[in-house]
Write an enzyme that holds these catalytic residues in place. Structure first.
Site, PDB file in Angstrom:
ATOM      1  N   LYS A 100       0.839  -1.217   0.000  1.00  0.00           N
ATOM      2  CA  LYS A 100       0.000   0.000   0.000  1.00  0.00           C
ATOM      3  C   LYS A 100       0.868   1.259   0.000  1.00  0.00           C
ATOM      4  O   LYS A 100       0.621   2.185  -0.761  1.00  0.00           O
ATOM      5  CB  LYS A 100      -0.931   0.024   1.231  1.00  0.00           C
ATOM      6  CG  LYS A 100      -1.851  -1.170   1.349  1.00  0.00           C
ATOM      7  CD  LYS A 100      -2.771  -1.067   2.539  1.00  0.00           C
ATOM      8  CE  LYS A 100      -2.084  -0.990   3.889  1.00  0.00           C
ATOM      9  NZ  LYS A 100      -1.342  -2.225   4.280  1.00  0.00           N
ATOM     10  N   ARG A 154      -9.774   0.491   9.083  1.00  0.00           N
ATOM     11  CA  ARG A 154      -9.274  -0.832   9.450  1.00  0.00           C
ATOM     12  C   ARG A 154     -10.306  -1.637  10.214  1.00  0.00           C
ATOM     13  O   ARG A 154     -10.024  -2.764  10.615  1.00  0.00           O
ATOM     14  CB  ARG A 154      -8.028  -0.686  10.322  1.00  0.00           C
ATOM     15  CG  ARG A 154      -6.748  -0.629   9.536  1.00  0.00           C
ATOM     16  CD  ARG A 154      -5.639  -0.333  10.507  1.00  0.00           C
ATOM     17  NE  ARG A 154      -4.457  -1.082  10.236  1.00  0.00           N
ATOM     18  CZ  ARG A 154      -3.416  -0.608   9.535  1.00  0.00           C
ATOM     19  NH1 ARG A 154      -3.457   0.582   9.009  1.00  0.00           N
ATOM     20  NH2 ARG A 154      -2.346  -1.332   9.370  1.00  0.00           N
ATOM     21  N   ARG A 165      11.603  -1.256  11.021  1.00  0.00           N
ATOM     22  CA  ARG A 165      10.522  -0.752  11.883  1.00  0.00           C
ATOM     23  C   ARG A 165      10.367  -1.632  13.112  1.00  0.00           C
ATOM     24  O   ARG A 165      10.554  -2.841  13.043  1.00  0.00           O
ATOM     25  CB  ARG A 165       9.192  -0.741  11.098  1.00  0.00           C
ATOM     26  CG  ARG A 165       8.888   0.581  10.471  1.00  0.00           C
ATOM     27  CD  ARG A 165       7.714   0.568   9.521  1.00  0.00           C
ATOM     28  NE  ARG A 165       6.494  -0.088   9.993  1.00  0.00           N
ATOM     29  CZ  ARG A 165       5.361  -0.080   9.305  1.00  0.00           C
ATOM     30  NH1 ARG A 165       5.286   0.553   8.143  1.00  0.00           N
ATOM     31  NH2 ARG A 165       4.281  -0.693   9.758  1.00  0.00           N
ATOM     32  N   ARG A 201      11.727  -5.912   5.254  1.00  0.00           N
ATOM     33  CA  ARG A 201      11.626  -4.493   4.862  1.00  0.00           C
ATOM     34  C   ARG A 201      12.641  -3.642   5.616  1.00  0.00           C
ATOM     35  O   ARG A 201      12.888  -3.839   6.805  1.00  0.00           O
ATOM     36  CB  ARG A 201      10.220  -3.970   5.163  1.00  0.00           C
ATOM     37  CG  ARG A 201      10.121  -2.461   4.940  1.00  0.00           C
ATOM     38  CD  ARG A 201       8.710  -1.952   4.975  1.00  0.00           C
ATOM     39  NE  ARG A 201       7.989  -2.366   6.155  1.00  0.00           N
ATOM     40  CZ  ARG A 201       6.681  -2.172   6.321  1.00  0.00           C
ATOM     41  NH1 ARG A 201       5.980  -1.585   5.368  1.00  0.00           N
ATOM     42  NH2 ARG A 201       6.082  -2.561   7.420  1.00  0.00           N
ATOM     43  N   ARG A 237      -0.180  -8.612  13.506  1.00  0.00           N
ATOM     44  CA  ARG A 237      -0.791  -7.647  12.585  1.00  0.00           C
ATOM     45  C   ARG A 237      -1.635  -8.365  11.530  1.00  0.00           C
ATOM     46  O   ARG A 237      -2.712  -7.883  11.149  1.00  0.00           O
ATOM     47  CB  ARG A 237       0.298  -6.811  11.896  1.00  0.00           C
ATOM     48  CG  ARG A 237       0.883  -5.755  12.828  1.00  0.00           C
ATOM     49  CD  ARG A 237       2.252  -5.294  12.404  1.00  0.00           C
ATOM     50  NE  ARG A 237       2.296  -4.633  11.120  1.00  0.00           N
ATOM     51  CZ  ARG A 237       3.417  -4.474  10.402  1.00  0.00           C
ATOM     52  NH1 ARG A 237       4.560  -4.953  10.843  1.00  0.00           N
ATOM     53  NH2 ARG A 237       3.382  -3.829   9.266  1.00  0.00           N
TER      54      ARG A 237
END
Ligand code: AP5
Length: 217
Positions: A16, A92, A159, A126, A170
């Protein structure tokens, strides 16, 4: 036509943020992202809101949702200042979706689909520039020099919520709270499902075709 109002949906790691940056550049709209807004305000005092924790940090590091009251206010404020947008990370859950209906109309609703196994690989690998926020991946999207951002020379960091435990949580939170929202939107005529498992350029081609088709209508 005025600048398009675009919603991009999908699980954590679906791309996204990566594709929203392309949309914002190509269509000249604002990228409104609740994740980035909350990361910039992780230690904001929310103790007056009768929440379990006093700041967003604890929710985010565990991979849980930050309370609706906090997030709704961020989105309402950002949308009121935008002339065209791509909205990423919101809604969400069903209550946030109801709030959004009262805030604005949507021209295009994009939903990126990616398998759970691929999402775990993407998120745990990531790396993000701590200066400009550009995304990289240790395997799929490496910088020219390890640990250094190609765009601005900033340090690439992991992160806090990209560790295996937070990622699994998540994805569970997404399945329970956000997938029903996507199912709800899938009945709308402006809803387009995109195969997010393709290489980034393929995903971008499909997104552009979808936006151009909806905006011409
Ligand atoms: P947020 O920052 O929104 O995180 P997220 O939804 O978990 O999404 P990500 O940013 O992790 O993934 P993405 O889909 O943007 O993928 P990306 O492009 O980076 O939210 C973080 C936290 O904030 C939440 O857990 C919650 O606590 C809180 N929060 C936020 N919004 C909230 C709300 N509305 N209500 C309550 N709480 C809220 O790509 C991922 C990786 O894959 C990158 O390394 C990238 O290079 C790579 N990649 C991208 N596309 C491809 C591709 N096609 N092929 C291969 N690799 C790819």
């Amino acid at each position: 036509m005025s600048a398009p109002q675009i919603l991009i949906l999908g699980p954590p790691g679906a791309g996204k943020g990566t594709q929203s940056a392309n949309i914002a550049d190509e269509y000249g709209v604002d990228h409104i992202t609740t994740g980035d807004a909350l990361r910039s305000n992780k230690d904001m005092d929310i103790s007056d809101m009768d929440t379990e924790y006093d700041t967003p940090r604890a929710y985010m590091e565990a991979g849980d949702l930050v309370p609706d009251e906090v997030v709704n206010a961020i989105v309402d404020e950002a949308l009121s200042q935008a002339d065209g947008f791509v909205l990423d990370g919101y809604p969400r859950n069903s209550d946030q979706a109801e709030e959004l209906e009262d805030m604005t109309d949507l021209d295009v609703i994009l939903s990126l689909s990616v398998s759970r196994e691929e999402l775990i690989d993407r998120l745990t690998g990531r790396r993000v520039c701590d200066e400009c926020g550009t995304n990289y991946h240790v395997e799929f999207d490496q910088p020219e020099e390890e640990g250094v951002c190609d765009d601005c020379g900033g340090d690439l960091i992991q992160r806090d919520d990209d560790n295996r435990d937070s990622v699994e949580n998540r994805l569970d939170v997404f399945e329970e709270n956000t997938q029903p929202v996507i199912d709800h939107y899938s009945d709308e005529s402006s809803f387009v499902e995109i195969d997010g498992e393709q290489a980034p350029d393929g995903v971008w081609d499909d997104i552009q075709s979808a936006i151009d088709a909806e905006v011409e209508n």
